[in-house]
Motif scaffolding. Structure first.
Motif, PDB file in Angstrom:
ATOM      1  N   TRP A  43     -40.304  -5.224  27.515  1.00 19.22           N
ATOM      2  CA  TRP A  43     -41.187  -5.592  28.609  1.00 19.22           C
ATOM      3  C   TRP A  43     -41.380  -4.443  29.590  1.00 19.22           C
ATOM      4  O   TRP A  43     -42.441  -4.320  30.187  1.00 19.22           O
ATOM      5  CB  TRP A  43     -40.660  -6.825  29.324  1.00 19.22           C
ATOM      6  N   GLU A  49     -48.657  -4.400  32.709  1.00 15.17           N
ATOM      7  CA  GLU A  49     -49.345  -5.663  32.451  1.00 15.17           C
ATOM      8  C   GLU A  49     -48.695  -6.750  33.303  1.00 15.17           C
ATOM      9  O   GLU A  49     -47.525  -6.681  33.636  1.00 15.17           O
ATOM     10  CB  GLU A  49     -49.228  -6.032  30.966  1.00 15.17           C
ATOM     11  N   ILE A  51     -48.851  -9.970  32.296  1.00 11.46           N
ATOM     12  CA  ILE A  51     -48.503 -11.045  31.372  1.00 11.46           C
ATOM     13  C   ILE A  51     -47.482 -10.497  30.383  1.00 11.46           C
ATOM     14  O   ILE A  51     -47.680  -9.440  29.790  1.00 11.46           O
ATOM     15  CB  ILE A  51     -49.754 -11.560  30.623  1.00 11.46           C
ATOM     16  N   TYR A  52     -46.387 -11.209  30.202  1.00  8.45           N
ATOM     17  CA  TYR A  52     -45.331 -10.807  29.280  1.00  8.45           C
ATOM     18  C   TYR A  52     -45.354 -11.771  28.098  1.00  8.45           C
ATOM     19  O   TYR A  52     -45.671 -12.954  28.261  1.00  8.45           O
ATOM     20  CB  TYR A  52     -43.977 -10.825  29.994  1.00  8.45           C
ATOM     21  N   SER A  53     -45.009 -11.246  26.914  1.00  9.03           N
ATOM     22  CA  SER A  53     -45.080 -12.116  25.732  1.00  9.03           C
ATOM     23  C   SER A  53     -43.850 -11.941  24.850  1.00  9.03           C
ATOM     24  O   SER A  53     -43.147 -10.942  24.917  1.00  9.03           O
ATOM     25  CB  SER A  53     -46.340 -11.801  24.924  1.00  9.03           C
ATOM     26  N   ARG A  58     -45.690 -14.331  20.236  1.00  4.11           N
ATOM     27  CA  ARG A  58     -46.726 -13.886  21.184  1.00  4.11           C
ATOM     28  C   ARG A  58     -47.016 -14.889  22.309  1.00  4.11           C
ATOM     29  O   ARG A  58     -48.019 -14.780  22.991  1.00  4.11           O
ATOM     30  CB  ARG A  58     -48.044 -13.536  20.476  1.00  4.11           C
ATOM     31  N   GLN A  59     -46.141 -15.903  22.477  1.00  8.11           N
ATOM     32  CA  GLN A  59     -46.319 -16.814  23.604  1.00  8.11           C
ATOM     33  C   GLN A  59     -46.231 -15.994  24.874  1.00  8.11           C
ATOM     34  O   GLN A  59     -45.386 -15.103  24.993  1.00  8.11           O
ATOM     35  CB  GLN A  59     -45.263 -17.908  23.602  1.00  8.11           C
ATOM     36  N   THR A  60     -47.095 -16.278  25.820  1.00  9.32           N
ATOM     37  CA  THR A  60     -47.137 -15.479  27.045  1.00  9.32           C
ATOM     38  C   THR A  60     -46.400 -16.174  28.186  1.00  9.32           C
ATOM     39  O   THR A  60     -46.300 -17.406  28.226  1.00  9.32           O
ATOM     40  CB  THR A  60     -48.591 -15.204  27.473  1.00  9.32           C
ATOM     41  N   THR A  62     -45.978 -15.861  32.545  1.00 10.33           N
ATOM     42  CA  THR A  62     -46.370 -15.288  33.822  1.00 10.33           C
ATOM     43  C   THR A  62     -45.693 -16.100  34.908  1.00 10.33           C
ATOM     44  O   THR A  62     -45.845 -17.314  34.918  1.00 10.33           O
ATOM     45  CB  THR A  62     -47.896 -15.355  34.011  1.00 10.33           C
TER      46      THR A  62
END
Length: 173
Positions: A43, A49, A51-53, A58-60, A62
């Motif tokens: 991360w 960015e 938004i972290y996933s 790939r679920q995000t 925030t």
């Protein structure tokens, strides 16, 4: 009633980022687990960015989730280390090392090839060999080889074949 045993192998308790046993495991809201430092570093590289996933699904998330050590998973991994899972697990034996022929179909961490196909010019692990054999029953399989191209005749662009002449057919007696 008989109970099925749970299959525990190194892969189950490995971080998909560093591919090693989990160290200070953390579990994201999606359920995937990583080494605390691995997911932090992952991360941090994307810190610009907002938004972290999850690297796997790939679920995000925030904002950036607060990471807390999964103590139950940490105890399990430590217990498994003590019982020798880390030393020589069966899962490790199926992955290709530098000396081994790797499966050409595997993505990510490659498994050892069991056979190479001289028609497809591809090496297959146990998982990928079965579908190949079901579809291409007449393909010539050989011991896994890193040098499959050496089996192709440069003049004819075909698999080299060896012919043995029967002595009785060649004698002119």
């Amino acid at each position: 009633m008989a109970q099925k045993g749970v299959q525990l192998d190194r892969e189950t308790f490995s971080c998909s980022i560093c591919l090693d046993l989990l160290k200070d495991p953390v579990t994201l809201h999606c359920g995937h687990s990583y080494c605390m430092n691995c997911i932090k570093d992952y991360w941090d590289e994307k810190d610009n960015e907002e938004i972290y996933s999850c690297p796997q699904c790939r679920q995000t998330f925030t904002p950036r989730p607060l990471l807390l050590k999964n103590t139950m998973l940490a105890v399990l991994v430590e217990g498994l280390k003590k019982t020798g899972l880390q030393a020589a697990s069966p899962a490790d034996l199926c992955y290709a090392g530098p000396e081994d022929v790797a499966c050409d179909v595997c993505t990510g961490r490659k498994r050892q090839a069991l056979h190479s196909c001289l028609v497809c010019m591809v090496s297959y692990c146990e998982k990928h060999l079965q579908p190949h054999q079901e579809i291409f029953k007449k393909h010539k399989l050989v011991e896994p080889s890193k040098k499959l191209q050496e089996n192709i005749c440069s003049r004819h662009d075909e698999v080299m074949k060896m012919f043995i002449m029967d002595k009785h057919l060649t004698d002119s007696d």
